[in-house]
Design a protein around this motif. Structure first.
Motif, PDB file in Angstrom:
ATOM      1  N   ASP A   1       0.997  -6.391   3.070  1.00 54.84           N
ATOM      2  CA  ASP A   1       2.220  -6.886   3.698  1.00 54.84           C
ATOM      3  C   ASP A   1       3.163  -5.744   4.048  1.00 54.84           C
ATOM      4  O   ASP A   1       3.856  -5.779   5.064  1.00 54.84           O
ATOM      5  N   ILE A   2       3.202  -4.751   3.166  1.00 55.78           N
ATOM      6  CA  ILE A   2       4.074  -3.593   3.334  1.00 55.78           C
ATOM      7  C   ILE A   2       3.262  -2.332   3.087  1.00 55.78           C
ATOM      8  O   ILE A   2       2.471  -2.267   2.139  1.00 55.78           O
ATOM      9  N   VAL A   3       3.439  -1.333   3.938  1.00 57.67           N
ATOM     10  CA  VAL A   3       2.840  -0.014   3.740  1.00 57.67           C
ATOM     11  C   VAL A   3       3.982   0.984   3.572  1.00 57.67           C
ATOM     12  O   VAL A   3       4.907   1.019   4.380  1.00 57.67           O
ATOM     13  N   ILE A   4       3.918   1.768   2.508  1.00 58.60           N
ATOM     14  CA  ILE A   4       4.898   2.831   2.284  1.00 58.60           C
ATOM     15  C   ILE A   4       4.184   4.166   2.396  1.00 58.60           C
ATOM     16  O   ILE A   4       3.163   4.391   1.738  1.00 58.60           O
ATOM     17  N   SER A   5       4.711   5.056   3.236  1.00 59.55           N
ATOM     18  CA  SER A   5       4.149   6.402   3.330  1.00 59.55           C
ATOM     19  C   SER A   5       5.157   7.413   2.795  1.00 59.55           C
ATOM     20  O   SER A   5       6.349   7.326   3.072  1.00 59.55           O
ATOM     21  N   MET A   6       4.647   8.349   1.989  1.00 60.12           N
ATOM     22  CA  MET A   6       5.463   9.440   1.448  1.00 60.12           C
ATOM     23  C   MET A   6       4.627  10.700   1.588  1.00 60.12           C
ATOM     24  O   MET A   6       3.929  11.119   0.663  1.00 60.12           O
TER      25      MET A   6
ATOM     26  N   ALA B   1       0.858  -1.180   0.000  1.00 60.17           N
ATOM     27  CA  ALA B   1       0.000   0.000   0.000  1.00 60.17           C
ATOM     28  C   ALA B   1       0.892   1.228   0.000  1.00 60.17           C
ATOM     29  O   ALA B   1       1.784   1.348   0.851  1.00 60.17           O
ATOM     30  N   PHE B   2       0.674   2.114  -0.956  1.00 62.72           N
ATOM     31  CA  PHE B   2       1.475   3.341  -1.049  1.00 62.72           C
ATOM     32  C   PHE B   2       0.579   4.520  -0.687  1.00 62.72           C
ATOM     33  O   PHE B   2      -0.444   4.762  -1.337  1.00 62.72           O
ATOM     34  N   LEU B   3       0.981   5.256   0.347  1.00 61.21           N
ATOM     35  CA  LEU B   3       0.170   6.354   0.877  1.00 61.21           C
ATOM     36  C   LEU B   3       0.866   7.686   0.605  1.00 61.21           C
ATOM     37  O   LEU B   3       1.967   7.929   1.097  1.00 61.21           O
ATOM     38  N   GLY B   4       0.227   8.530  -0.182  1.00 61.00           N
ATOM     39  CA  GLY B   4       0.782   9.853  -0.477  1.00 61.00           C
ATOM     40  C   GLY B   4       1.247   9.945  -1.910  1.00 61.00           C
ATOM     41  O   GLY B   4       2.384   9.592  -2.227  1.00 61.00           O
ATOM     42  N   ILE B   5       0.374  10.438  -2.785  1.00 70.90           N
ATOM     43  CA  ILE B   5       0.681  10.487  -4.223  1.00 70.90           C
ATOM     44  C   ILE B   5       0.942  11.953  -4.600  1.00 70.90           C
ATOM     45  O   ILE B   5       0.176  12.582  -5.327  1.00 70.90           O
ATOM     46  N   GLY B   6       2.019  12.498  -4.047  1.00 70.15           N
ATOM     47  CA  GLY B   6       2.363  13.894  -4.297  1.00 70.15           C
ATOM     48  C   GLY B   6       3.492  14.032  -5.297  1.00 70.15           C
ATOM     49  O   GLY B   6       3.699  13.178  -6.162  1.00 70.15           O
ATOM     50  N   LEU B   7       4.252  15.109  -5.152  1.00 72.85           N
ATOM     51  CA  LEU B   7       5.320  15.427  -6.089  1.00 72.85           C
ATOM     52  C   LEU B   7       6.322  14.281  -6.206  1.00 72.85           C
ATOM     53  O   LEU B   7       6.745  13.923  -7.310  1.00 72.85           O
ATOM     54  N   MET B   8       6.719  13.697  -5.080  1.00 74.70           N
ATOM     55  CA  MET B   8       7.641  12.568  -5.080  1.00 74.70           C
ATOM     56  C   MET B   8       6.905  11.224  -5.092  1.00 74.70           C
ATOM     57  O   MET B   8       7.338  10.271  -5.745  1.00 74.70           O
ATOM     58  N   GLY B   9       5.796  11.154  -4.379  1.00 73.24           N
ATOM     59  CA  GLY B   9       5.083   9.896  -4.254  1.00 73.24           C
ATOM     60  C   GLY B   9       4.548   9.376  -5.575  1.00 73.24           C
ATOM     61  O   GLY B   9       4.553   8.160  -5.817  1.00 73.24           O
TER      62      GLY B   9
END
Length: 378
Positions: free
Chosen positions: A138-143, A84-92
């Protein structure tokens, strides 16, 4: 890197664009908790987790090797992690897109759902609700934007995390904020790695980010296959150490941007050609990535971000807070911080190379070059 002992067959262009083969235990079973990089990697990452598109043979590739790698593909597909990828901004956005394009089973979430929806074409599954994004992952990534935002999102996600979930925070925060996140996750039976990055939007797009990872040896090893799609991860210590390394990186970046601005403005004011001066010193001890990229940005007066003034100023504040906690005085960092404070209200979203503009405002009548400023919309 451990070698597989296999030779590249004649005529094979590449086995994997960048793959991970499962380690095999003594009994011949796949060890799902340990993945090692495939030796044949290129600059476009992919996974043996879903690599139908990443097997790339010329017409001369032999059938024996094809069968061998198909066996690895079937073996690895049984242990595909959900991220799960959280934060779809400039870098995300470019980071998440790169993961999805590499074959990672990716869910994308953003507080503004339209930003997550934009990643559907890259292969991600957008989720409108945070709970749906993280449940069973399984994995959460926050940006995310800053430490308080990370803490708030983590708190909202905690009830929905499965035990053993690994949370990788790639945002830039303070060390104490990272440690607080680690403690909250540990209390719920989850794991934590802080892995802030350097390299900007270009690095995110190209998968060349420098990734500073803090966490246990086991947790960083578990995160490594995913992180290697995005760049080069280096474990720098236990949880919280990644943020310390990022602050050291940003300290150097902020100071160097300001010094490059001073050098180029001095060159012009003293009658030299600033572009020629930059070219002349690039090969000497003054040469740096910032002189190469941001020196050219300053000559072009291109302040479309990249790293933003407001983000650099946030980092400067975090550096000074860490220094105070460590009993240090950092006079150069304090000066650089004041420079960014002088322009953040007028130019918050400009590239941090706008340190040049802050310097020019201190020197009325002095300006580098004649080109108009390229600035982001306000």
């Amino acid at each position: 890197m451990r070698r597989t002992g296999r030779r590249r067959p004649p005529g094979c262009e590449r086995y994997f664009s960048c793959g991970f083969l499962p380690s095999i235990g003594n009994e011949g079973r796949t060890n799902a908790d340990h993945w090692r990089p495939n030796r044949y990697c290129s600059d476009v990452a992919g996974f043996a987790w879903s690599p139908c598109q990443s097997l790339k043979y010329s017409q001369h590739a032999n059938h024996t090797h094809d069968t061998h790698f198909e066996t690895n593909r079937r073996r690895s597909s049984m242990t595909t992690p959900t991220v799960a990828f959280l934060g779809i901004g400039l870098m995300g956005k470019p980071m998440a897109a790169r993961l999805a394009q590499a074959g990672v089973a990716l869910r994308a979430w953003n507080r503004s759902p339209a930003k997550a929806e934009a990643l559907r074409a890259a292969g991600a599954v957008p989720q409108a609700h945070l709970a749906d994004a993280v449940a069973g992952a399984d994995i959460v990534i926050s940006m995310l934007e800053a430490g308080p935002v990370v803490a708030a999102v983590l708190e909202a996600a905690l009830p929905h995390l499965a035990p053993g979930t690994l949370w990788i925070d790639m945002s830039s925060t303070r060390q104490d904020e990272a440690l607080a996140c680690a403690a909250r996750l540990a209390a719920h039976g989850c794991r934590f790695v802080d892995a802030p990055v350097s390299g900007g939007v270009v690095g995110a797009e190209q998968g060349t980010l420098a990734i500073m990872a803090g966490g246990s040896v086991e947790d960083v090893a578990r995160a490594e296959p995913v992180l290697r799609v995005l760049g080069t991860p280096t474990r720098v210590g236990e949880a919280g150490s990644g943020q310390v390394a990022k602050l050291c990186n940003q300290l150097i970046v902020g100071a160097t941007l300001n010094v490059v601005a001073e050098a180029l403005l001095l060159a012009q004011a003293a009658g030299a050609d600033p572009a020629a001066v930059r070219e002349a010193i690039r090969g000497g001890f003054a040469g740096s990535r910032i002189l190469d990229l941001h020196g050219q940005r300053m000559l072009d007066r291109n302040f479309i971000p990249g790293g933003q003034v407001k983000t650099q100023l946030k980092d400067q504040g975090n550096i000074l807070a860490a220094a105070q906690a460590a009993g240090l005085t950092l006079p150069v960092t304090a000066l650089v911080t004041r420079q960014y404070e002088s322009i953040v209200d007028a130019l918050p979203a400009a590239d941090h190379a706008a340190a040049l503009i802050a310097l020019e405002r201190m020197n009325p009548g002095k300006r580098l070059g004649t080109k108009p400023d390229a600035l982001p919309p306000t």
